[in-house]
Write an enzyme that holds these catalytic residues in place. Structure first.
Site: not given
Ligand code: OAD
Length: 251
Positions: A109, A126, A155, A196
């Site tokens: 995040n 990230h 900067c 995630t």
């Molecule tokens: P995602 O949006 O891909 O996944 C979010 C996850 O959180 C899902 O598996 C949901 O089921 C879960 N979720 C939702 N609500 C929740 C809660 N209350 N408690 C626990 N889990 C919950 O997000 P990321 O896996 O973080 O990268 O995505 C990875 C990367 O994709 C991000 O950092 C971003 C994006 O491209 C960049 O911007 C470089």
């Protein structure tokens, strides 16, 4: 009221939670969902801003094409975050820093909510929405310290133009961040994967590295992910509810 027993936490996890000296947590957007931050996948939150899909406006190519538009987009995202607060999941994880002898927090995040809850030395895979990085000298600065030149931060060290200190589509992770996280994953006994979707690599390989090195891996998520089968234990539900209950069980 839901109790930890109803969560179905195994005796193995209870015991490890008491005795583990080295614990690692990997978080994703889901840990901030209960604070009001939209996740990337699921829930119909496919971002389009001023007609541009997220992966275009947040891309490395866009930095060259229209730096001001990139800043406008990141300013908009920061504006939406400004009033949001850490939730019980962030707070619980911040507390774990004191509880375990060696504790590592790795996050995908960029919202800064772990730090707002009190977490320190967070490995940010990230980047961070509240920082800028100089194109010329590479220095990083908090945005609030910077003056603007036609909406682009300047900067303090060299006067160069700056970009968001965030990993954009088509870019590598910050040097050293993944290596540090992988090293900690190799050495932890207990690894939590929280909120995630585990589809973005190399970040999603952190729990795989921990598992291969013998750690007990626990997923906290309302939905199954591609990692679920690899995990020793899956706690199905919201991070803001499950993590505080786990902590209470330990006390
Ligand atoms: P995602 O949006 O891909 O996944 C979010 C996850 O959180 C899902 O598996 C949901 O089921 C879960 N979720 C939702 N609500 C929740 C809660 N209350 N408690 C626990 N889990 C919950 O997000 P990321 O896996 O973080 O990268 O995505 C990875 C990367 O994709 C991000 O950092 C971003 C994006 O491209 C960049 O911007 C470089």
């Amino acid at each position: 009221m839901q109790t930890v027993t109803q969560l179905g936490v195994s005796n193995k996890l209870r015991s490890l939670f008491e005795t583990a000296a080295n614990v690692l947590v990997l978080t994703g957007a889901g840990v901030s969902a209960e604070s009001g931050v939209p996740t990337f996948r699921g829930g119909g939150n496919t971002a389009v801003w001023k007609g541009m899909p997220f992966e275009i406006i947040s891309s490395a190519g866009m930095l060259e094409r229209d730096l001001r538009a990139v800043w406008e987009w990141f300013n908009y995202r920061r504006g939406r975050l400004e009033t949001l607060k850490p939730n019980p999941a962030h707070e619980t994880i911040a507390g774990w820093q004191q509880q375990f002898k060696h504790f590592t927090l790795v996050t995908q995040n960029i919202d800064g909510l772990h730090q707002a809850a009190g977490s320190r030395d967070v490995i940010e895979l990230h980047g961070n929405l509240w920082r800028a990085r100089c194109f010329d000298c590479g220095q990083r600065h908090e945005l609030r310290e910077l003056r603007m030149d036609h909406d682009v931060p300047v900067c303090i060290d060299c006067g160069g133009h700056m970009r968001p200190d965030v990993v954009l589509f088509g870019e590598m992770l910050p040097p050293g961040a993944f290596e540090r996280a992988a090293h900690e994953a190799e050495n932890c006994e207990l690894c939590f994967v929280v909120g995630t979707s585990a589809v973005v690599y190399p970040s999603a390989s952190i729990p795989e590295i921990a598992r291969a090195a013998g750690a007990y891996v626990v997923e906290v998520n309302p939905e199954a992910t591609p990692l679920s089968d690899l995990c020793d234990e899956v706690l199905t539900g919201k991070a803001g509810e499950i993590l505080p209950m786990l902590s209470e069980a330990r006390a």
